[in-house]
Design a protein around this motif. Structure first.
Motif, PDB file in Angstrom:
ATOM      1  N   PHE A   1      10.512  26.325  13.628  1.00 31.92           N
ATOM      2  CA  PHE A   1      10.534  27.264  12.514  1.00 31.92           C
ATOM      3  C   PHE A   1      10.296  26.461  11.238  1.00 31.92           C
ATOM      4  N   LEU A   2       9.460  27.018  10.373  1.00 27.48           N
ATOM      5  CA  LEU A   2       9.082  26.345   9.143  1.00 27.48           C
ATOM      6  C   LEU A   2       9.649  27.096   7.955  1.00 27.48           C
ATOM      7  N   VAL A   3      10.246  26.380   7.035  1.00 27.36           N
ATOM      8  CA  VAL A   3      10.654  26.953   5.764  1.00 27.36           C
ATOM      9  C   VAL A   3       9.614  26.485   4.758  1.00 27.36           C
TER      10      VAL A   3
ATOM     11  N   PHE B   1       9.527  22.496   5.390  1.00 23.97           N
ATOM     12  CA  PHE B   1      10.326  21.674   6.294  1.00 23.97           C
ATOM     13  C   PHE B   1      10.535  22.411   7.600  1.00 23.97           C
ATOM     14  N   HIS B   2      10.822  21.643   8.638  1.00 19.86           N
ATOM     15  CA  HIS B   2      11.017  22.189   9.989  1.00 19.86           C
ATOM     16  C   HIS B   2      11.863  21.197  10.778  1.00 19.86           C
ATOM     17  N   PHE B   3      12.211  21.569  11.986  1.00 20.73           N
ATOM     18  CA  PHE B   3      13.056  20.721  12.829  1.00 20.73           C
ATOM     19  C   PHE B   3      12.411  20.542  14.204  1.00 20.73           C
ATOM     20  N   HIS B   4      12.868  19.508  14.902  1.00 22.07           N
ATOM     21  CA  HIS B   4      12.579  19.304  16.323  1.00 22.07           C
ATOM     22  C   HIS B   4      13.925  19.165  17.011  1.00 22.07           C
ATOM     23  N   TRP B   5      14.084  19.711  18.201  1.00 16.70           N
ATOM     24  CA  TRP B   5      15.378  19.632  18.882  1.00 16.70           C
ATOM     25  C   TRP B   5      15.218  19.709  20.394  1.00 16.70           C
TER      26      TRP B   5
ATOM     27  N   LEU C   1      15.156  16.648  11.312  1.00 19.79           N
ATOM     28  CA  LEU C   1      14.573  17.453  10.227  1.00 19.79           C
ATOM     29  C   LEU C   1      13.381  16.709   9.623  1.00 19.79           C
ATOM     30  N   HIS C   2      12.283  17.430   9.380  1.00 22.12           N
ATOM     31  CA  HIS C   2      11.118  16.860   8.705  1.00 22.12           C
ATOM     32  C   HIS C   2      10.795  17.655   7.448  1.00 22.12           C
ATOM     33  N   LEU C   3      10.802  16.984   6.296  1.00 21.57           N
ATOM     34  CA  LEU C   3      10.387  17.590   5.030  1.00 21.57           C
ATOM     35  C   LEU C   3       8.992  17.057   4.712  1.00 21.57           C
TER      36      LEU C   3
ATOM     37  N   THR D   1      -6.182  19.805  -2.149  1.00 19.44           N
ATOM     38  CA  THR D   1      -5.470  20.752  -1.281  1.00 19.44           C
ATOM     39  C   THR D   1      -4.695  19.999  -0.195  1.00 19.44           C
ATOM     40  N   PHE D   2      -3.718  20.699   0.401  1.00 16.16           N
ATOM     41  CA  PHE D   2      -2.959  20.151   1.530  1.00 16.16           C
ATOM     42  C   PHE D   2      -3.895  19.785   2.681  1.00 16.16           C
ATOM     43  N   GLU D   3      -4.841  20.683   2.973  1.00 15.36           N
ATOM     44  CA  GLU D   3      -5.769  20.484   4.097  1.00 15.36           C
ATOM     45  C   GLU D   3      -6.576  19.194   3.933  1.00 15.36           C
TER      46      GLU D   3
ATOM     47  N   SER E   1       1.669   9.041  11.645  1.00 11.48           N
ATOM     48  CA  SER E   1       0.803  10.218  11.801  1.00 11.48           C
ATOM     49  C   SER E   1       1.634  11.496  11.848  1.00 11.48           C
ATOM     50  N   LEU E   2       0.942  12.626  11.828  1.00  8.95           N
ATOM     51  CA  LEU E   2       1.578  13.892  12.199  1.00  8.95           C
ATOM     52  C   LEU E   2       1.989  13.798  13.668  1.00  8.95           C
ATOM     53  N   THR E   3       3.048  14.484  14.041  1.00  6.29           N
ATOM     54  CA  THR E   3       3.499  14.456  15.441  1.00  6.29           C
ATOM     55  C   THR E   3       3.067  15.697  16.200  1.00  6.29           C
ATOM     56  N   THR E   4       2.264  16.546  15.553  1.00  8.24           N
ATOM     57  CA  THR E   4       1.645  17.697  16.221  1.00  8.24           C
ATOM     58  C   THR E   4       0.145  17.608  15.942  1.00  8.24           C
ATOM     59  N   PRO E   5      -0.674  18.248  16.782  1.00  7.73           N
ATOM     60  CA  PRO E   5      -2.092  18.306  16.435  1.00  7.73           C
ATOM     61  C   PRO E   5      -2.237  18.808  14.990  1.00  7.73           C
TER      62      PRO E   5
END
Ligand code: SG5
Ligand code: ZN
Length: 263
Positions: free
Chosen positions: A68-70, A95-99, A120-122, A132-134, A199-203
């Motif tokens: 879930f992303l805030v 931010f989001h979490f991994h669990w 938690l990742h911010l 841009t973010f992209e 790196s990012l931990t997701t594609p």
């Protein structure tokens, strides 16, 4: 290297997100990693990390089918970090979490091969240099992610506001309004951190992240972790799959140094 107990390996992510390649060919700075405490190098030139978030930039909570992303309004410099290892300021995007399914694992990073039950990742981006973010996602200095470990202990009052909202985003692709939240309430009091290039931990797994991993975990209680585990990877109407074990396996350190802000 660090291994999960063999009988737990079937818990590693088997998720539509990962139908795209599991690794980046030729990757040299992939995340997450194990932080071997005694191999980290104290850097006396590392500055304290400065966090300045405006709670009014918080927009909504979104179940994207993996976490879930805030999400925050990142059209201005109202919620930013600077200092630490960073050469300029970075804007908060989400931010989001991994669990994990159980408390024995769930974090992406490990310290001396120890997994925490959640992380938690911010996520911040370099709006000084990139429009841009992209675009920032594609560049070596584009992103800065603060990682905070969650350990089992006392109930976290700041997190509880978020936990109370989770039943409303149980299914994939649900979004609710969530205005006014200050994520600095989720920051441990100790200023110490490790930092490394990753790196990012997701594609798309792009090698664009300056990781800032806080040494001190925050405490959350079992009920709060259970509320994370009640979320679903699946949409309304599909066969329910619990959102658990949404972490990427450890990646090789290769030719990298993890620096510490503390001795
Ligand atoms: C990027 O990486 C992704 C996030 C993803 C994190 O920020 O964004 C993009 O790739 C857009 C170009 O994905 C989304 O925001 C969904 C569109 O966050 C997640 O998937 C939630 C786990 C992953 O960041 S991380 O490296 O800090 N784990
Ligand atoms: Zn993450």
């Amino acid at each position: 290297y660090c291994a999960l107990k063999p009988d737990s390996l079937h818990h590693l992510p088997v998720h539509p997100l990962w139908q795209s390649p599991l690794t980046i060919p030729g990757g040299t700075r992939q995340s997450p990693i194990n932080i071997q405490w005694r191999d980290s190098v104290y850097d006396p030139f590392l500055k304290p990390l400065k966090i300045s978030y405006d709670p009014a930039t918080c927009l909504h909570i979104w179940n994207n089918g993996y976490s879930f992303l805030v999400e925050f309004d990142d059209s201005t410099d109202r919620s930013i970090i600077d200092g630490g290892p960073l050469e300029n300021q970075y804007r908060l995007k989400q931010f989001h979490f991994h669990w994990g399914a159980i408390n024995d694992w769930g974090s992406e990073h490990t310290v001396d091969c120890k997994f925490y039950p959640a992380e938690l990742h911010l996520v911040h981006w370099n709006a000084v240099v990139y429009p841009t973010f992209e675009e920032a996602v594609m560049e070596g200095d584009g992103l800065a992610v603060i990682g905070v470990f969650l350990k089992l202990g006392a109930r976290h009052e700041g997190l509880q506001t978020l936990v109370d909202a989770l039943p409303a985003v149980k299914h994939k692709d649900t979004v609710i309004e969530f205005d006014v939240f200050d994520p600095s309430c989720l920051m441990p009091s100790c200023p110490d951190y490790w930092t490394y290039a990753g790196s990012l931990t997701t594609p798309p797994l792009t090698e664009s992240v300056t990781w800032i991993i806080k040494k001190q975990p925050i405490e959350v209680d079992e009920d709060q972790l259970e509320a994370f585990r009640m979320l679903l990877f699946t949409s309304d109407g599909e066969e329910e799959k619990r959102m658990v074990d949404n972490f990427r396996p450890l990646q090789p350190l290769m030719n990298r140094t993890v620096r510490s802000s503390f001795q």
